[in-house]
Scaffold this active site. Sequence first.
Site, PDB file in Angstrom:
ATOM      1  N   GLU A   7       6.403  -0.275  -5.181  1.00 26.69           N
ATOM      2  CA  GLU A   7       5.305  -0.388  -5.965  1.00 26.69           C
ATOM      3  C   GLU A   7       4.025  -0.028  -5.116  1.00 26.69           C
ATOM      4  OE1 GLU A   7       4.473  -0.096  -9.061  1.00 26.69           O
ATOM      5  OE2 GLU A   7       6.685  -0.059  -9.232  1.00 26.69           O
ATOM      6  N   CYS A  18      -3.073  -4.421  -7.441  1.00 26.26           N
ATOM      7  CA  CYS A  18      -2.949  -3.031  -7.559  1.00 26.26           C
ATOM      8  C   CYS A  18      -3.124  -2.480  -9.049  1.00 26.26           C
ATOM      9  CB  CYS A  18      -1.390  -2.663  -7.152  1.00 26.26           C
ATOM     10  SG  CYS A  18      -0.150  -3.321  -8.178  1.00 26.26           S
ATOM     11  N   SER A  30       0.743  -1.154   0.047  1.00 31.51           N
ATOM     12  CA  SER A  30       0.146   0.105   0.066  1.00 31.51           C
ATOM     13  C   SER A  30       0.832   1.138   0.002  1.00 31.51           C
ATOM     14  CB  SER A  30      -0.879   0.055   1.166  1.00 31.51           C
ATOM     15  OG  SER A  30       0.086   0.231   2.457  1.00 31.51           O
TER      16      SER A  30
HETATM   17  C1  UN1 Z   1      -0.638  -8.005 -12.811  1.00 32.45           C
HETATM   18  O1  UN1 Z   1      -1.345  -6.912 -13.132  1.00 32.45           O
HETATM   19  O2  UN1 Z   1      -0.609  -8.634 -13.451  1.00 32.45           O
HETATM   20  O3  UN1 Z   1       0.422  -5.972  -6.561  1.00 32.45           O
HETATM   21  C2  UN1 Z   1       0.562  -7.684 -11.709  1.00 32.45           C
HETATM   22  C3  UN1 Z   1       0.133  -5.747  -7.684  1.00 32.45           C
HETATM   23  C4  UN1 Z   1       0.705  -5.550  -8.955  1.00 32.45           C
HETATM   24  C5  UN1 Z   1       1.168  -6.562  -9.742  1.00 32.45           C
HETATM   25  C6  UN1 Z   1       0.239  -6.678 -10.905  1.00 32.45           C
HETATM   26  N1  UN1 Z   1       2.226  -5.171  -8.158  1.00 32.45           N
HETATM   27  O4  UN1 Z   1      -1.223  -6.107  -7.824  1.00 32.45           O
END
Ligand code: UN1
Length: 488
Positions: free
Chosen positions: A248, A282, A227
């Site tokens: 991320e 995410c 988060s």
């Molecule tokens: C995806 O969209 O396949 O935590 C990966 C997450 C992202 C990864 C998404 N860092 O959902």
Amino acid sequence: MTALLTHYIGGQWVAGEGDSLSSVSPSRPDVVVAAGRFATSAQVDQAIDAAAEAAAGWGSLPYAERAKVLTRAAEILRANAEEWGRELSAEEGKTAPEGIGEVQRAAAILDFQATEAVREAGEIYHSPRAGERIEVVRKPVGVVSMITPFNFPIAIPAWKAAPALIHGNTIVWKPAHSVPLLAVRLTQALDEAGLPAGVLNLVIAPSAEASAMQSDPRISALTFTGSTRVGRMIASRCASVGIPVQAELGGKNPAVVLADADLPHAATQVLNGAFNSTGQKCTATSRVAVVREVADDFLAELKSQLASRVTGDPLAEGVSMGPMIDARNRDEVLAAVQKHAGPDSTSGARLLVGGNIPEVVGCEGGYFLEPTIVEVPNRDHYLWNEELFAPVLSFLVVDDAAEAFEAAEFGEYGLSAAVFTDSLAATFNAVDRLDVGILHVNSETAGADPHVPFGGAGASGYGPKEQGRAAREFFTHTTTVYLGRWPR
Ligand code: UN1
């Protein structure tokens, strides 16, 4: 059968010396998927010691030698994809095909990063001085802390660990302790593939016990996914002791459906983006702006396609969506939907689809939530802006493309966006206008290929991008070498 959770420190599998630890199946909370004991802060310290000791040896191996370990580990993942993918599904709650696909995806990531061994290694520049050239060489940064979330328990760790390892770094890894089993499986694959002792150390520890991962002077960098709130807390702690961070973070990813969109295709993509992995990505599509001209037709299309999607046991055939990760998250999301769009809400939002706990035969007590669609009256609405990390899609009707892009841009996040259109002009407009890390034209907002950069703008990210060759920005540092001729 309950799997055993152990830690991997200095090349040894060791039992945790902390409190007891277990993961349960979110579809059948009385089923314990894996159990063991947490690592203590002393064990986290041992892991950092081991990583620091292994750094020089691993960092000085030829890339080709390190690549061999990744390639072998990828083969082991592929050979076990079915079994480990089903474990993933049982422990995390995404469907079995998604779980199996994720293990295969981790293998593809390891394979891609192994190709660094056969790519260019640095750059050579002209010098303004005669007899000199300037070379930029890349070196490992050292010991990397890796903190990973529950929702992609093997793909995200793979896309952090593979570039860290190929570029010669060693790792201390703390996975989300609600979904720890796949961390054990990835480590097992690397161990069987011949990773030298101490190069990767896995500690399943509570955050407080693992705090040294954010402050120990032997840590050279930290990579995190989770988060925005937690990521920023970690980043500020690390900044105070000079540890660079790549993070991320959250997202509130919009889809824009314009009047010339192929509506059945757009509906399929939006539903995939919103409800695959129970919306717990995410990159999930959590809001859609639709131009008025096609809004009724698009909503009818969403509803009719949704009718054939089944919410249920993620390990059963034909199920398209499993449970959320835990009761607390599910109940908080339900309460937020009720508060902001329920019958007593005066906000102008209304529930279009779902919003209840479904009954799933055989999985009574599972943390399920129906796929939910909520119409919001304007882009200022809470449900247009708040990341819920759940199968909830906000639906906003707009007058035209300009208003749709404004709504899509609105808010602090900037991870991913999707635009559905047949128009080149609208596409170029989206590319110019939308300040996001990832833009999909005519496909869902989620997904990430291993060979291209991944990451977001604004509150969605911090530090360099992940994946592809972008990953080496974070996992190497450069030395600029002025190579002069011997003067004589
Ligand atoms: C995806 O969209 O396949 O935590 C990966 C997450 C992202 C990864 C998404 N860092 O959902």
